[in-house]
Design a protein around this motif. Structure first.
Motif, mmCIF file in Angstrom:
data_model
loop_
_atom_site.group_PDB
_atom_site.id
_atom_site.type_symbol
_atom_site.label_atom_id
_atom_site.label_comp_id
_atom_site.label_asym_id
_atom_site.label_seq_id
_atom_site.Cartn_x
_atom_site.Cartn_y
_atom_site.Cartn_z
ATOM 1 N N GLY A 132 0.770 -1.423 -0.014
ATOM 2 C CA GLY A 132 0.077 -0.096 0.070
ATOM 3 C C GLY A 132 0.743 1.133 0.123
ATOM 4 N N GLY A 133 2.179 1.199 0.589
ATOM 5 C CA GLY A 133 2.768 2.208 0.656
ATOM 6 C C GLY A 133 4.357 2.103 -0.259
ATOM 7 N N THR A 134 4.241 1.217 -1.050
ATOM 8 C CA THR A 134 5.818 0.669 -1.695
ATOM 9 C C THR A 134 5.694 1.109 -3.195
ATOM 10 N N ALA A 135 6.507 1.795 -3.632
ATOM 11 C CA ALA A 135 6.644 2.079 -5.194
ATOM 12 C C ALA A 135 7.748 1.173 -5.624
ATOM 13 N N ALA A 136 7.085 0.030 -6.551
ATOM 14 C CA ALA A 136 7.805 -1.062 -6.896
ATOM 15 C C ALA A 136 8.572 -0.444 -8.221
ATOM 16 N N THR A 137 8.140 0.402 -8.921
ATOM 17 C CA THR A 137 9.202 0.801 -10.241
ATOM 18 C C THR A 137 8.827 2.359 -10.322
ATOM 19 N N GLU A 138 9.628 2.714 -11.106
ATOM 20 C CA GLU A 138 9.439 4.277 -11.780
ATOM 21 C C GLU A 138 8.626 3.765 -13.080
ATOM 22 N N SER A 139 7.722 4.809 -13.488
ATOM 23 C CA SER A 139 6.868 4.620 -14.554
ATOM 24 C C SER A 139 6.407 6.005 -15.018
ATOM 25 N N ARG A 140 6.348 6.044 -16.193
ATOM 26 C CA ARG A 140 5.693 7.321 -17.091
ATOM 27 C C ARG A 140 4.412 7.281 -17.763
ATOM 28 N N ILE A 141 3.824 6.027 -17.202
ATOM 29 C CA ILE A 141 2.692 5.877 -18.328
ATOM 30 C C ILE A 141 1.314 6.449 -17.691
ATOM 31 N N THR A 142 0.958 5.810 -16.448
ATOM 32 C CA THR A 142 -0.301 6.395 -15.761
ATOM 33 C C THR A 142 -0.021 6.994 -14.574
#
Ligand code: SDX
Length: 435
Positions: free
Chosen positions: A53-63
């Motif tokens: 719930g509070g973890t960014a698993a990746t960097e993304s530029r999509i949504t």
């Protein structure tokens, strides 16, 4: 834009002099992240976050989603503007390549997708292996996963051209598989895709047409289907997208990864909720029974959820639900359906819930699934096909996220850790010594 340093976070183990300083990273918009990749090596501790719930698993530029404000952006464009002005194939191009296409790019992309909609003729036999009453999502898991068996020359995920071909094949063929799953279920002939129809229109054709008579397209229904697909196309790192990324991170082919995404989407807590909403409304029966159902939901011991309500990220209205609700009225009006009892029930349910502190205090609002089933039912889509439609639309999101992951130089195989609470080390006990 790449992440930018935004300062640091110092973590100290209480009672010790062990401390470490972790970078704080910022993206374009949204919360900053503490980069904890060094935490274990510096302090010997893991982080713990069931459900991420509070973890960014990746960097993304999509949504991008702002759950508090009820904002959803595809490549920076607000979902409301895309819903109003765009179409599903244009949104698909945007999600895949990051920019809206010009006329030539749109024509080439449309041609590419349109001319990949047919399935290898032997795939027809896969359907005959299922019971007629198999849930169409079971068929989708099986047949999409088997696609890789037909494209041995196209499974090298390190080759950009092969990645692009796989993307086109999945976006183009999943609607055909979905429609054939339905036709097989109802015992009607499988309808081949038509290259003269639009994407959403072709899906409705393959679902509804029969060889014995001409099929008449309904522009309002095609537009509504296209809009529903736009709204379901992508949604950041949700459960099914995270599944696709995790499968893809091992180097497995994209057909297997998308089949995994379909399996994850099937659950009633995720994409299966649209089907569950209709079942819930049917079981409640009449608006008079809504208060008793709400009381049941509030009784934790009943384990009853108000399906179509709540969201891990949205703590405000899901912007897609608002658009879906408006579309409901337009589609029902076009179909000449006045006072649809299911819509009336849903609207009364929403009114009652949003006046009840149980839901307001927990920030539980209608999500994308609350109204989608009502439109689909009015359009004549069978309930068991609702989640299949979600999978058809989400395929471009899964493929775009998979492609972004593969092309990310920082990507590595996903392998979460755990906190172990099982038995401490112990010796084997021979059978004759056990109680
Ligand atoms: C989708 O992640 C995505 O982006 C998904 C999705 C996408 O496009 O990919 O948006 C699509 O999956 C939408 C969600 C569809 N699912 C449903 O409509 C099923 C019903 N919703 C719930 O199962 C639930 O809300 C979830 C699964 C969606 C979210 O679960 P969380 O994050 O664990 O819920 P929470 O932490 O926000 O819950 C807070 C409280 C809890 O009660 P307390 O412990 O505080 O007393 O609210 C309760 C929950 O029990 N709660 C509900 C509820 N949802 C949460 N109570 C009754 N009915 C509900 N629907």
């Amino acid at each position: 834009m790449p992440t930018t340093p935004k300062g640091s976070l110092t973590v100290t183990l209480d009672g010790t002099n062990r401390t470490t300083t972790l970078p704080l990273l910022g993206g374009t918009i949204g919360p900053e992240v503490a980069d904890i990749r060094r935490l274990y090596s510096d302090l010997g501790v893991f982080t713990y976050d069931i459900g991420y719930g509070g973890t960014a698993a990746t960097e993304s530029r999509i949504t991008y989603i702002d759950g508090d404000e009820g904002i959803l952006l595809y490549r920076g464009y607000p979902i409301e503007q895309l819903a109003e002005n765009s179409n599903f194939l244009e949104v698909s191009y945007l999600l895949l390549y990051g920019e809206l296409p010009n006329a030539a790019q749109m024509a080439e992309f449309t041609h590419g997708v349109t001319n990949h909609t047919m399935l290898h003729e032997q795939i027809r036999r896969f359907f005959e292996g299922f019971r007629r009453d198999a849930h169409p999502m079971a068929v989708m898991c099986g047949v999409v996963g088997a696609l890789s068996a037909f494209y041995h020359e196209n499974l090298d995920t390190s080759d950009p051209r092969q990645r692009e071909i796989a993307a086109f094949r999945l976006i183009a063929k999943v609607p055909t598989i979905a429609a054939w799953a339905y036709k097989y279920r109802v015992g009607q002939p499988l309808m081949y895709p038509r290259n003269d129809l639009g994407y959403a229109e072709n899906f409705l054709y393959m679902l509804n047409a029969v060889p014995t008579e001409p099929w008449k397209s309904n522009p309002v229904l095609s537009k509504a289907m296209d809009l529903i697909m736009i709204l379901h196309a992508d949604h950041e790192q949700n459960a099914s997208t995270s599944t696709v990324r995790l499968i893809g991170s091992t180097g497995a082919n994209p057909y297997a990864a998308v089949a995994g995404g379909i399996a994850a989407l099937w659950g009633p807590a995720h994409g299966g909720a649209n089907e569950a909403v209709l079942k819930m409304l049917a079981e409640i029966g009449t608006p008079e029974n809504i208060p008793d159902f709400i009381a049941q939901v509030k009784d934790k011991g009943s384990h009853t959820k108000l399906m179509g309500f709540g969201h891990r990220v949205y703590k405000n209205f899901d912007p897609r639900a608002k658009i879906m609700k408006e579309t409901c009225h337009a589609v029902l009006a076009e179909l000449g359906i006045k006072n649809d009892p299911t819509l009336a029930m849903a609207m009364e349910m929403e009114r009652i819930a949003l006046e009840d502190d149980y839901f307001v205090s927990r920030k539980l609002y209608p999500n994308v699934d609350f109204y989608s089933g009502i439109i689909l039912k009015a359009m004549g889509i069978p309930t068991e096909m609702f989640t299949v439609l979600f999978a058809v639309a989400r395929t471009v999101g899964w493929v775009s996220q998979w492609k972004e992951m593969i092309e990310d130089p920082a990507q590595r195989i996903g392998r979460p850790r755990q906190i172990y609470t099982g038995e401490a080390p112990r010796d084997y006990a021979p059978l004759d010594t056990r109680g």
